[in-house]
Motif scaffolding. Structure first.
Motif, PDB file in Angstrom:
ATOM      1  N   GLY A   1     -10.302  18.745   5.574  1.00  0.00           N
ATOM      2  CA  GLY A   1     -10.728  18.146   4.312  1.00  0.00           C
ATOM      3  C   GLY A   1      -9.743  17.189   3.701  1.00  0.00           C
ATOM      4  N   GLU A   2      -8.442  17.447   3.853  1.00  0.00           N
ATOM      5  CA  GLU A   2      -7.460  16.587   3.195  1.00  0.00           C
ATOM      6  C   GLU A   2      -7.384  15.205   3.828  1.00  0.00           C
ATOM      7  N   ARG A   3      -7.901  15.042   5.023  1.00  0.00           N
ATOM      8  CA  ARG A   3      -7.880  13.741   5.686  1.00  0.00           C
ATOM      9  C   ARG A   3      -9.192  12.985   5.517  1.00  0.00           C
ATOM     10  N   VAL A   4     -10.191  13.626   4.997  1.00  0.00           N
ATOM     11  CA  VAL A   4     -11.511  13.024   4.844  1.00  0.00           C
ATOM     12  C   VAL A   4     -11.607  12.400   3.453  1.00  0.00           C
ATOM     13  N   THR A   5     -11.761  11.080   3.420  1.00  0.00           N
ATOM     14  CA  THR A   5     -11.783  10.371   2.142  1.00  0.00           C
ATOM     15  C   THR A   5     -13.181  10.247   1.561  1.00  0.00           C
ATOM     16  N   HIS A   6     -14.209  10.423   2.406  1.00  0.00           N
ATOM     17  CA  HIS A   6     -15.582  10.290   1.901  1.00  0.00           C
ATOM     18  C   HIS A   6     -16.532  10.946   2.885  1.00  0.00           C
ATOM     19  N   VAL A   7     -17.550  11.619   2.354  1.00  0.00           N
ATOM     20  CA  VAL A   7     -18.616  12.202   3.171  1.00  0.00           C
ATOM     21  C   VAL A   7     -19.952  11.765   2.580  1.00  0.00           C
ATOM     22  N   GLU A   8     -20.835  11.315   3.442  1.00  0.00           N
ATOM     23  CA  GLU A   8     -22.155  10.881   2.982  1.00  0.00           C
ATOM     24  C   GLU A   8     -23.219  11.463   3.896  1.00  0.00           C
TER      25      GLU A   8
ATOM     26  N   THR B   1     -17.107  -5.019  12.482  1.00  0.00           N
ATOM     27  CA  THR B   1     -18.226  -5.344  11.617  1.00  0.00           C
ATOM     28  C   THR B   1     -18.988  -4.069  11.265  1.00  0.00           C
ATOM     29  N   ARG B   2     -19.672  -4.110  10.118  1.00  0.00           N
ATOM     30  CA  ARG B   2     -20.529  -2.983   9.756  1.00  0.00           C
ATOM     31  C   ARG B   2     -21.652  -2.831  10.777  1.00  0.00           C
ATOM     32  N   ALA B   3     -22.103  -3.967  11.316  1.00  0.00           N
ATOM     33  CA  ALA B   3     -23.158  -3.923  12.330  1.00  0.00           C
ATOM     34  C   ALA B   3     -22.710  -3.126  13.555  1.00  0.00           C
TER      35      ALA B   3
ATOM     36  N   ARG C   1      -7.429   3.151  11.518  1.00  0.00           N
ATOM     37  CA  ARG C   1      -6.144   2.758  12.091  1.00  0.00           C
ATOM     38  C   ARG C   1      -5.203   2.342  10.970  1.00  0.00           C
ATOM     39  N   ASP C   2      -3.935   2.133  11.318  1.00  0.00           N
ATOM     40  CA  ASP C   2      -2.955   1.655  10.344  1.00  0.00           C
ATOM     41  C   ASP C   2      -3.134   0.150  10.208  1.00  0.00           C
ATOM     42  N   ASP C   3      -4.132  -0.242   9.413  1.00  0.00           N
ATOM     43  CA  ASP C   3      -4.582  -1.626   9.361  1.00  0.00           C
ATOM     44  C   ASP C   3      -5.149  -1.872   7.968  1.00  0.00           C
ATOM     45  N   PRO C   4      -4.924  -3.060   7.373  1.00  0.00           N
ATOM     46  CA  PRO C   4      -5.396  -3.308   6.009  1.00  0.00           C
ATOM     47  C   PRO C   4      -6.892  -3.103   5.830  1.00  0.00           C
ATOM     48  N   LEU C   5      -7.700  -3.571   6.774  1.00  0.00           N
ATOM     49  CA  LEU C   5      -9.138  -3.457   6.631  1.00  0.00           C
ATOM     50  C   LEU C   5      -9.579  -1.998   6.723  1.00  0.00           C
ATOM     51  N   ASP C   6      -9.050  -1.257   7.696  1.00  0.00           N
ATOM     52  CA  ASP C   6      -9.405   0.153   7.827  1.00  0.00           C
ATOM     53  C   ASP C   6      -9.030   0.925   6.570  1.00  0.00           C
ATOM     54  N   THR C   7      -7.815   0.674   6.065  1.00  0.00           N
ATOM     55  CA  THR C   7      -7.358   1.372   4.871  1.00  0.00           C
ATOM     56  C   THR C   7      -8.273   1.082   3.689  1.00  0.00           C
ATOM     57  N   PHE C   8      -8.645  -0.180   3.527  1.00  0.00           N
ATOM     58  CA  PHE C   8      -9.534  -0.548   2.420  1.00  0.00           C
ATOM     59  C   PHE C   8     -10.876   0.171   2.542  1.00  0.00           C
ATOM     60  N   LEU C   9     -11.446   0.181   3.722  1.00  0.00           N
ATOM     61  CA  LEU C   9     -12.802   0.701   3.885  1.00  0.00           C
ATOM     62  C   LEU C   9     -12.891   2.204   3.668  1.00  0.00           C
ATOM     63  N   VAL C  10     -11.912   2.964   4.147  1.00  0.00           N
ATOM     64  CA  VAL C  10     -12.016   4.410   3.968  1.00  0.00           C
ATOM     65  C   VAL C  10     -11.805   4.826   2.516  1.00  0.00           C
ATOM     66  N   HIS C  11     -11.247   3.919   1.708  1.00  0.00           N
ATOM     67  CA  HIS C  11     -11.102   4.202   0.278  1.00  0.00           C
ATOM     68  C   HIS C  11     -12.144   3.473  -0.565  1.00  0.00           C
ATOM     69  N   HIS C  12     -12.970   2.646   0.051  1.00  0.00           N
ATOM     70  CA  HIS C  12     -14.042   1.942  -0.646  1.00  0.00           C
ATOM     71  C   HIS C  12     -15.318   2.085   0.178  1.00  0.00           C
TER      72      HIS C  12
ATOM     73  N   GLU D   1     -18.305   2.170  -0.530  1.00  0.00           N
ATOM     74  CA  GLU D   1     -19.436   1.315  -0.912  1.00  0.00           C
ATOM     75  C   GLU D   1     -19.415  -0.024  -0.182  1.00  0.00           C
ATOM     76  N   ALA D   2     -18.228  -0.477   0.227  1.00  0.00           N
ATOM     77  CA  ALA D   2     -18.119  -1.740   0.967  1.00  0.00           C
ATOM     78  C   ALA D   2     -18.538  -1.569   2.420  1.00  0.00           C
ATOM     79  N   LEU D   3     -18.604  -0.339   2.885  1.00  0.00           N
ATOM     80  CA  LEU D   3     -18.906  -0.058   4.285  1.00  0.00           C
ATOM     81  C   LEU D   3     -20.318   0.481   4.455  1.00  0.00           C
ATOM     82  N   LEU D   4     -20.672   1.475   3.635  1.00  0.00           N
ATOM     83  CA  LEU D   4     -21.918   2.204   3.826  1.00  0.00           C
ATOM     84  C   LEU D   4     -23.030   1.731   2.903  1.00  0.00           C
ATOM     85  N   GLY D   5     -22.668   1.054   1.800  1.00  0.00           N
ATOM     86  CA  GLY D   5     -23.691   0.635   0.859  1.00  0.00           C
ATOM     87  C   GLY D   5     -23.982  -0.837   0.910  1.00  0.00           C
TER      88      GLY D   5
END
Length: 776
Positions: free
Chosen positions: A11-18, A385-387, A410-421, A423-427
């Motif tokens: 659980g501590e590594r999971v930033t979002h569940v949908e 891509t989201r696709a 991964r240790d990457d700006p885009l990956d880091t952004f997406l797992v904390h946002h 809505e930018a990935l799944l919505g």
């Protein structure tokens, strides 16, 4: 085990569940015009009725309209193009559907061999009225001759069509002259320079078909493409009808976003011990996840971006399984490019049968392969891509059971952004597929190839686009085409199709040769060869470490030998950029966004030796390599000197601009269908062409690929996302998750995370809420 239990366990590594709920089906009857034998084939597979979107697609195709089917994974898109095509073949056997004096034929195009092979397997029930055959690099000469002379359902790829079939169209006249349907499966794959090339291959195909009296109906298919009718129209040059209302059922799915923890590590530049600079490797996390799922008998597919990464994930799982249940070790494997055809087919069969419980794969299995029974998918790093992520997650849950999809950052700006946002990935809708068929570096070679196939006339100009006349004129001036009364003819003895390598750009790949055995061990593309295989470089191939003894730039050969040095190498380069033409500019108060043509001059000047045992930088060696010039497209932003001075101290400007450039390059794939390796950047505190602080992001392909233009169109959103990603990163002074870049030619120096935020704030002060294009 229930795969969703992993979410609770870690659980501590999971930033979002949908949770994506299940969906009920909308059913329609079979239309009367489908041939009884074709319908019987599907009914034998348990398909007694159609989903609503299948019925709509069949109707449109039967009416002769070009169609793009864009519905979800596992929604039965194959039936929508197979049933009309097979009906035509079945009627042709009775003589009721002749194409002139030729029996009808079907051409199926797939971006990968695996997908074409999977489609061939699905046609096994159609042998009474269809003679399907694949034509690709895996064929023997005898198999290809049989396909040319007898097959009526040809399965191939754009590469084979470009290099083999169209240049020798007279030999394939039976197939091309009888074409009733052309199927372009997983069409979203055709983006960037590759998409531009394929667009012209398809125009050449249409032209050759018309020469033999055929006007086939084009049917395109993709689970994930934005504005499908616009995209399909640009790809084919035709008016295309979209079918997008997915009426198929789907079981529930759990989606989890996962971020590995920060670990103590070493500074990427100095090598000094630091706290929390790097995250635990995503491949290690994925290997452990795969282990737990296999132990629970959960059939799992892990997608990894590189061959080496896929091997690493499988090896981690096998090593841990050996400690827990040795019998499970053999039920985990790797699937990647480079395997023999029979090895790939065996792995695909073991996965379908359930003999394999865990498979670590590159994106070779991402596209459309029908594998029922998978319960979980692990995506190791955002696939770009989201696709693509939807495609990967869609591999699981096809048996009607609930499934889980896990994105491990991964240790990457885009990956880091997406797992904390999330809505930018799944919505958000999938990205627009970006490609530019008018790129002169793409258009020119295909005009030459078309002229060699059938002489070009002015009547062809509209088909190839608005720059065709200019391209023909340039080819004629170069002596490659000669105008005669009947059109423009190819003048050379060489094959014109060899001018275009549709999968890459920038010249022939550099060959890497073992100095002892003389064996070719691999290749590297010309654009990255100076950095990857310069003299003295450490080069890793399939886990084996080599040192480069000699790099012959002129002949494109690098000589290497096996070694085990205690260091790695990183090339350093200098890059200069010149604005050659500004096409569009939008003012944001004291900031400005521009798009246009640039010349990028890059030269690898040295390389650093970095200790692999923790000793930091061991030294730097100078190199004498030529400068390379790239003429391409770029987006750039500037800030008036007074605004720069108000936001930053003079000494902070270079590090701020450099850090903002890195982060922006890392985040552009969120908005355009590109990878960070498709684009490059240059930042400067004072640029000669603008007279102030300027940051450039350019397409890494001659003539441009459309990515920089997409960045210009969505600049306000792009830079806001970039600023937010830098601020949200929990590191103190910068790390690979925000402003460090794995491809920086300056060794990630200088970088100033805090100053980058202040610079972006100044740029965005008067930015519009929407894109620059909407404000003009």
């Amino acid at each position: 085990m229930d795969p969703a239990d992993l979410v609770l366990r870690y659980g501590e590594r999971v930033t979002h569940v949908e949770r994506v709920p299940e969906r009920e089906a909308v059913v329609e009857p079979w239309p009367d015009w489908v041939d009884p034998a074709v319908r019987a084939m599907y009914e034998a597979e348990g398909i007694a009725a159609l989903w609503g979107h299948q019925a709509e697609a069949l109707h449109q195709v039967h009416e002769g309209r070009h169609v793009v089917i864009s519905t979800g994974t596992a929604s039965g898109k194959s039936l929508a193009f197979q049933a009309p095509a097979l009906t035509g073949l079945a009627e042709g056997r009775s003589g009721s559907a002749l194409r002139g004096n030729r029996l009808p034929t079907v051409l199926y195009l797939a971006p990968t061999k695996a997908l074409a092979a999977d489609q061939l397997r699905r046609l096994s029930g159609a042998r009474d009225f269809a003679r399907p055959a694949t034509v690709d690099g895996d064929n023997s000469r005898e198999e290809r001759v049989w396909a040319r002379d007898h097959a009526n359902y040809l399965l191939t790829n754009p590469d084979t069509l470009h290099h083999s079939i169209l240049p020798a169209h007279a030999r394939w006249a039976r197939v091309l002259g009888g074409l009733s349907h052309v199927v372009i499966d997983e069409c979203h794959h055709y983006r960037g320079v590759f998409g531009a090339h394929v667009a012209h291959v398809l125009r050449r195909l249409r032209r050759v078909c018309a020469h033999y009296g055929a006007e086939p109906t084009f049917v395109l298919s993709s689970a994930t493409v934005a504005e499908p009718e616009v995209f399909a129209g640009r790809l084919t040059g035709l008016d295309v009808v979209p079918v997008t209302d997915d009426a198929s059922p789907h079981a529930a799915r759990t989606i989890a976003l996962w971020e590995p923890p920060l670990l103590p590590g070493r500074d990427p530049v100095s090598g000094d011990q630091t706290e929390g600079v790097v995250r635990r490797a995503a491949t290690t996390e994925a290997g452990e996840l795969l282990t737990d799922l296999v132990i629970g008998k959960v059939r799992t597919l892990a997608f990894v971006r590189s061959r080496r990464g896929a091997e690493s994930v499988a090896a981690t799982a096998q090593r841990r399984l050996a400690e827990v249940d040795p019998e499970l070790v053999a039920r985990v494997a790797t699937y990647r490019g480079g395997y023999l055809p029979e090895e790939r087919r065996e792995l695909e069969q073991r996965l379908r049968s359930g003999d394999l419980l865990g498979l670590a794969s590159t994106n070779a299995l991402e596209l459309g392969i029908d594998v029922a029974g998978l319960d979980a998918v692990i995506s190791v790093g955002f696939p770009g891509t989201r696709a693509a992520l939807q495609q990967q997650f869609g591999r699981a849950g096809r048996s009607g059971r609930d499934s889980i999809g896990i994105l491990v950052a991964r240790d990457d700006p885009l990956d880091t952004f997406l797992v904390h946002h999330p809505e930018a990935l799944l919505g958000a809708p999938v990205e627009a597929s970006v490609f530019d068929p008018d790129n002169p570096y793409v258009l020119g070679p295909h005009l030459a190839a078309a002229a060699q196939e059938i002489p070009l006339t002015e009547a062809d100009f509209d088909m190839f686009g608005p720059r065709t006349a200019e391209g023909v004129q340039a080819l004629e001036a170069a002596g490659w085409l000669r105008k005669r009364s009947s059109g423009w003819y190819w003048t050379k003895r060489e094959r014109a199709s060899d001018l275009a390598d549709i999968r890459s750009s920038g010249g022939a790949p550099v060959q890497i040769v073992d100095a002892v055995t003389g064996r070719l061990i691999g290749t590297v593309d010309a654009g990255s060869a100076d950095s990857a295989v310069h003299e003295g470089a450490v080069y890793v191939h399939q886990g084996d470490v080599h040192l480069v003894d000699d790099y012959d730039v002129e002949h494109g050969v690098a000589i290497v030998h096996r070694d085990d040095p205690d260091y790695s190498t990183m090339a350093r380069s200098v890059t200069e950029i010149t604005v050659t033409g500004t096409e569009r500019t939008t003012q944001w108060g004291r900031a400005a966004m521009s798009f246009g043509s640039v010349d990028v001059v890059n030269q690898v000047v040295s390389y650093m030796k970095r200790s692999t045992t923790g000793g930091g930088i061991l030294g730097e060696e100078l190199l004498d390599l030529p400068a390379r010039t790239l003429q391409t497209k770029a987006v750039w932003w500037t800030l008036e000197p007074s605004a720069v001075a108000a936001a930053l101290e003079t000494g902070d400007v270079p590090g701020a601009a450099h850090a903002a450039e890195h982060a922006a390059i890392g985040l552009l794939p969120l908005l355009a269908t590109c990878d960070r390796w498709d684009i490059g950047g240059v930042s400067t505190a004072l640029h000669a062409d603008t007279g102030t602080m300027t940051v450039f992001v350019y397409d890494g392909y001659p003539g441009g690929a459309g990515f920089a233009e997409r960045g210009y169109e969505l600049a306000a959103r792009w830079l806001r996302v970039t600023r937010e990603a830098i601020v949200a990163c929990e590191c103190a002074a910068g790390c690979p998750s925000c402003v460090y870049s794995p491809k920086c030619g300056n060794g990630n120096e200088p970088l100033d995370k805090a100053a980058a935020v202040r610079l972006l704030d100044a740029l965005l002060t008067d930015a519009p809420p929407e894109s620059p294009a909407s404000q003009e």
